[in-house]
Design a protein around this motif. Structure first.
Motif: not given
Length: 345
Positions: A32-34, A66-67, A48-50
């Protein structure tokens, strides 16, 4: 913007929706972060990860890390504790070039370099910041942007109509939606156009590999994006560039910039779409110097919203406005006109 009540016995916080996406049916599994990096302008993977770590990214109303791998038809929302900055409008005393005004609308000539509405890192100095300073109680459009019926890009100059009443907003918005408004742009494009006039048709949507660009979808992907139609006509041939008139039937983001690139005539000095490089001409160093000088004179894409026509929402009168080509673009045209007379056949 939507707000979500996430109250519990321990807290009474309100979350604000900053982004929302519906995943396509054909989407392959992707972190999802990508996925979000490809869809949110100016977003970094760290941000985004934060946000995911803080529990701010929801898929089908459930917070995810994020994964998380997105799946077809997932409903993704990014919810934060503060409203989007573009909705925190600060009135700013910025001069407006008003070419027409009455009780229900006004027409402004936007200068190049001015962002139309806040967002994507531009939260002040925009046309809307100026409008809310100069006018009270402007009606919101469907995106909660005061007065705005349509928009043009930051580095595009030219005419915009602004609604001052709810009735005018509704009436004018329908004209743009039904394609009855009239808009003509002038542009300098790379290359000598073969045809004197023509029409470009092709659905436009976000580029799958470059999140800052839009593109024309073709072949098996032709049904993606939104329909777009641009009519063009050559005004003047200037050697290795052409001055053209473009009339819009639709109003997609970057429409002229995308359609002109699609037919091999990228806008002159359009950095986002590759027009800031020498795309036509010679290898002579003098030519390179000449083009560099043109870029300095016109440090933006060569696009101006020259004419605007619509029916007045109260009187029913057809109004038409014309704005002169701005000085930077006119200087560039003059340089090319002079150069073209010296090109050897």
């Amino acid at each position: 913007m939507t707000t979500v009540d996430t109250s519990t016995d321990e807290q009474d916080d309100e979350l604000f929706e900053h982004h929302a996406f519906s995943v396509d049916k054909g989407q392959n599994p992707l972190r999802i972060d990508k996925y979000l990096m490809n869809r949110i302008e100016n977003a970094t993977r760290n941000k985004i990860q934060a946000a995911a770590k803080d529990g701010s990214i929801y898929v089908n109303d459930t917070p995810v890390k994020s994964n998380y791998k997105v799946k077809p038809l997932d409903q993704i929302r990014v919810l934060l504790e503060h409203p989007p900055y573009e909705f925190l409008l600060t009135p700013e005393d910025i001069p407006l070039d008003i070419v027409y005004e009455d009780d229900v609308l006004l027409v402004v000539n936007k200068q190049p370099g001015m962002v139309v509405h806040p967002g994507h890192g531009n939260y002040s100095g925009t046309l809307i910041n100026a409008l809310v300073f100069h006018f009270d109680n402007l009606p919101n459009n469907s995106s909660d942007r005061p007065g705005l019926v349509h928009r043009i890009d930051k580095d595009t100059s030219g005419l915009l109509v602004i609604a001052k009443t709810e009735q005018a907003m509704t009436h004018l918005s329908k004209q743009f939606f039904n394609k009855t408004s009239e808009r003509e742009y002038v542009a300098i494009v790379w290359g000598n156009m073969v045809e004197d006039e023509g029409t470009v048709e092709g659905n436009i949507g976000r580029h799958p590999k470059n999140r800052l660009q839009n593109t024309v979808f073709e072949g098996d992907d032709a049904d993606k994006g939104k329909p777009a139609v641009t009519h063009y006509k050559v005004i003047e041939r200037l050697g290795y560039v052409t001055l053209v008139s473009c009339k819009l039937e639709t109003g997609r983001t970057h429409q002229i910039r995308v359609h002109m690139k699609h037919i091999g005539h990228t806008l002159f000095n359009d950095e986002r779409y590759g027009g800031e490089r020498i795309l036509k001409g010679t290898t002579f160093s003098k030519y390179k110097q000449f083009v560099d000088n043109c870029f300095k004179v016109l440090p933006r894409q060569a696009l101006h919203a020259k004419t605007l026509g619509f029916v007045h929402p109260v009187t029913g009168e057809h109004l038409s406005f014309d704005s002169p080509v701005p000085e930077d673009m006119q200087q560039c045209i003059d340089k090319w006109r002079n150069y073209a007379t010296h090109i050897e056949e």
